[in-house]
Design an enzyme around this catalytic site. Structure first.
Site, PDB file in Angstrom:
ATOM      1  N   TYR A 174      47.691  57.248  72.740  1.00  0.00           N
ATOM      2  CA  TYR A 174      48.004  56.335  71.631  1.00  0.00           C
ATOM      3  C   TYR A 174      46.749  55.685  71.033  1.00  0.00           C
ATOM      4  O   TYR A 174      46.511  55.754  69.827  1.00  0.00           O
ATOM      5  CB  TYR A 174      48.963  55.266  72.162  1.00  0.00           C
ATOM      6  CG  TYR A 174      49.401  54.219  71.184  1.00  0.00           C
ATOM      7  CD1 TYR A 174      50.471  54.443  70.329  1.00  0.00           C
ATOM      8  CD2 TYR A 174      48.779  52.972  71.135  1.00  0.00           C
ATOM      9  CE1 TYR A 174      50.916  53.461  69.448  1.00  0.00           C
ATOM     10  CE2 TYR A 174      49.206  51.987  70.265  1.00  0.00           C
ATOM     11  CZ  TYR A 174      50.278  52.236  69.426  1.00  0.00           C
ATOM     12  OH  TYR A 174      50.699  51.256  68.558  1.00  0.00           O
ATOM     13  N   VAL A 219      50.249  55.997  63.399  1.00  0.00           N
ATOM     14  CA  VAL A 219      50.450  56.389  64.788  1.00  0.00           C
ATOM     15  C   VAL A 219      51.887  56.106  65.222  1.00  0.00           C
ATOM     16  O   VAL A 219      52.512  56.900  65.923  1.00  0.00           O
ATOM     17  CB  VAL A 219      49.458  55.649  65.712  1.00  0.00           C
ATOM     18  CG1 VAL A 219      49.666  56.061  67.160  1.00  0.00           C
ATOM     19  CG2 VAL A 219      48.022  55.902  65.284  1.00  0.00           C
ATOM     20  N   GLU A 220      52.411  54.966  64.796  1.00  0.00           N
ATOM     21  CA  GLU A 220      53.736  54.537  65.239  1.00  0.00           C
ATOM     22  C   GLU A 220      54.865  55.330  64.587  1.00  0.00           C
ATOM     23  O   GLU A 220      55.797  55.765  65.258  1.00  0.00           O
ATOM     24  CB  GLU A 220      53.931  53.043  64.933  1.00  0.00           C
ATOM     25  CG  GLU A 220      53.166  52.114  65.857  1.00  0.00           C
ATOM     26  CD  GLU A 220      53.763  52.069  67.259  1.00  0.00           C
ATOM     27  OE1 GLU A 220      54.868  52.608  67.465  1.00  0.00           O
ATOM     28  OE2 GLU A 220      53.116  51.498  68.153  1.00  0.00           O
ATOM     29  N   SER A 221      54.813  55.475  63.274  1.00  0.00           N
ATOM     30  CA  SER A 221      55.989  55.995  62.555  1.00  0.00           C
ATOM     31  C   SER A 221      55.663  56.936  61.414  1.00  0.00           C
ATOM     32  O   SER A 221      56.573  57.321  60.674  1.00  0.00           O
ATOM     33  CB  SER A 221      56.771  54.809  61.987  1.00  0.00           C
ATOM     34  OG  SER A 221      55.979  54.131  61.005  1.00  0.00           O
ATOM     35  N   LEU A 243      47.739  51.682  62.142  1.00  0.00           N
ATOM     36  CA  LEU A 243      48.677  51.732  63.252  1.00  0.00           C
ATOM     37  C   LEU A 243      50.055  52.284  62.858  1.00  0.00           C
ATOM     38  O   LEU A 243      50.661  53.027  63.639  1.00  0.00           O
ATOM     39  CB  LEU A 243      48.819  50.348  63.883  1.00  0.00           C
ATOM     40  CG  LEU A 243      49.367  50.314  65.307  1.00  0.00           C
ATOM     41  CD1 LEU A 243      48.506  51.147  66.250  1.00  0.00           C
ATOM     42  CD2 LEU A 243      49.474  48.876  65.807  1.00  0.00           C
TER      43      LEU A 243
END
Length: 535
Positions: free
Chosen positions: A241, A135-137, A132
């Site tokens: 996402y 995907v986030e950062s 994750l």
């Protein structure tokens, strides 16, 4: 007899899957991408579900610590079904066509991955969650988005505070590797429970908010439509996402060791958490652990300025091989000597706020170090000021230095510096200077919703031509265009000082002249002078 045999077969299959899927009630939802499979379903239905390949088995050793590569450790424990649909295929195609990106972000994960895996396994959560932060950062703890989300797990301010992540002048817990990971997994577990074990709904809510996903589900129910993730009307970003996470999991699970673009990460602890007991200068901490500041910030990205927060948290993260060195060296430094001090003689007109700004500290710290009770100070008396032990540029990842580095980046257009005035907003400034709100915020390490302070300095790059921009400034800032004739003894610096303008502005207004050459009497310079700022 047939029904007994079916029940026996189901039990055997479920038992064999327990190592990967059925660690907790929440994992039961991982075998489907729509709604949770109820344990009350008929045995025949359960067999059909398993026959579809939605139950995944562990390959290789069962002991997770026996893997050499941390990516292998998680890829053999994935439990979410990856559907073959256009949304997932589109994301897989992007990642496959950008192998350097995967190599780069998987390398960036190196210091954090083992710790994250360990925390996920302790909570019996899906190992896909270790992907994750990509995907986030892109596994960047300094990441800051246009939506005011910060850190590796991209917490917005309110949600961060709700999960115990302190945010103040000194410290932003959203960037703290240790605290933000615990908070993110707490939040994800809560969302999964709220959506009755449906991980795709939980992940969508992590991105766009619990309310948005909840409303989308209720709307579909009212219209008699399916309520699985793929059927919901969600924001564009959220619709991509979840497929991004599933695409990454699918690519990693099928990666061949000899062809993999995933940078290997040792399946072993990388860092330890060491208490400091008090505020400490970050440069001193780096020196005590025999690390460069760049290495130090890799594990300690949460600090906004030159020291840890006076009121804590009083701990730092260090690579295991540096931990003993730091602990031994720290024990030789008394608490009072862990930050440097400077004596400052109070001048007429000084107040605690202006002094705090001048020395990059806080009023509260000045009060504490000087035993001041009522905020009153007297000109002529002396204050003890906590100060950084090194030049501010040494603290390369402080808020100030990260912003300075961004402002040095070469961009297209004319670089313009301005001060925020009463009534200014990102929208009004962007409109005035003909730039986008998002760009203006991003250029200043901010988000469009961040509040502006009167007197705050901002930088922007305008695509308006120099001549037109000069005219725009002439009209909007009460400036007057003048042609100044150089006199005996004049220099660029003297002229800049005389008209209260900067050397760089004079250079931009007079590009045909070189500052390396001496000015000659009689030469003409074009200047744009603020007529309200002249003596």
């Amino acid at each position: 007899m047939i029904r007994i045999a079916i029940y026996s077969l189901v039990f055997a299959l479920l038992t064999s899957c327990s190592a990967t899927l059925f660690k907790t009630e929440s994992h039961r939802s991982a075998i489907t991408n729509s709604e949770t499979v109820s344990v009350a379903e008929t045995p025949e239905a359960k067999i059909d579900t398993i026959a579809l390949g939605q139950c995944q088995f562990l390959d290789g050793p069962i002991d997770p610590e026996s893997y050499n590569n941390a990516w292998d450790r998680i890829s053999t424990q994935f439990s979410m079904l990856v559907p073959d649909n256009q949304r997932v295929r589109a994301q897989k195609s992007w990642y496959v066509n950008h192998p350097k990106y995967l190599s780069r972000v998987s390398k960036r994960a190196q210091p954090y991955l083992y710790f994250i895996i360990q925390q996920i396994e302790k909570r019996n959560l899906p190992l896909e969650l270790a992907l994750l932060p990509i995907v986030e950062s892109a596994y960047d703890p300094f990441a800051y988005s246009h939506g005011r989300a910060s850190g590796m797990w991209q917490f917005i301010p309110g949600t961060g505070k709700g999960y115990g992540l302190t945010q103040n002048w000194w410290f932003d817990g959203r960037r703290d590797v240790y605290l933000s990971t615990h908070a993110a997994l707490d939040y994800l577990a809560y969302l999964n429970k709220h959506f009755k074990g449906n991980w795709l709904h939980a992940l969508a809510a992590y991105n766009s908010g619990l309310g948005n996903v909840g409303r989308a589900i209720r709307n579909n129910k009212k219209q008699g439509k399916p309520t699985d993730f793929w059927s919901l009307k969600l924001p564009k970003e959220t619709k991509a996402y979840v497929p991004k996470l599933l695409a990454l999991a699918d690519i990693l699970s099928k990666a061949k060791p000899e062809e993999s673009v995933w940078t290997a990460v040792a399946n072993e602890p990388y860092f330890v958490r060491i208490p400091t007991e008090s505020q400490i200068d970050l440069s001193l901490a780096a020196d005590l652990s025999e690390q460069s500041m760049q290495e130090f910030y890799q594990l300690n990205p949460a600090f906004n300025h030159w020291a840890t927060a006076p009121e804590g948290p009083h701990y730092l993260l260090f690579p295991i091989e540096k931990s003993e060195t730091f602990s031994n060296n720290l024990s030789t430094i008394p608490l009072k000597e862990r930050i440097a001090h400077k004596r400052y003689k109070i001048k007429p007109g000084d107040n605690l706020s202006s002094i705090a700004v001048k020395f990059s500290t806080t009023v509260k710290l000045l009060l504490t170090h000087n035993g001041i009770v009522n905020n009153q100070i007297t000109a002529g008396k002396t204050l003890l000021i906590p100060v950084p032990s090194e030049k501010r540029t040494a603290y390369s990842k402080s808020n100030q230095q990260r912003l300075a580095a961004k402002h040095k980046t070469k961009r297209k257009g004319n670089r313009v510096s301005l001060k925020v005035k009463s009534g200014d907003s990102f929208w009004s400034l962007a409109k005035k200077h003909k730039v986008s709100v998002r760009n203006l915020a991003s250029w200043n390490n901010m988000a469009p919703k961040d509040p502006l302070r009167i007197g705050q300095k901002l930088v922007l790059w305008s695509k308006v031509s120099s001549a037109k921009y000069a005219g725009l400034m002439n009209q909007q800032q009460k400036t007057k265009k003048i042609h100044y004739k150089v006199r005996n003894g004049d220099s660029f610096a003297r002229i800049a000082d005389k008209f209260n303008v900067s050397l760089n502005k004079i250079k931009n207004w007079n590009k045909s002249l070189s500052r390396k050459k001496y000015l000659q009497p009689g030469q003409s310079l074009t200047l744009f002078v603020d007529i309200t700022n002249q003596l």
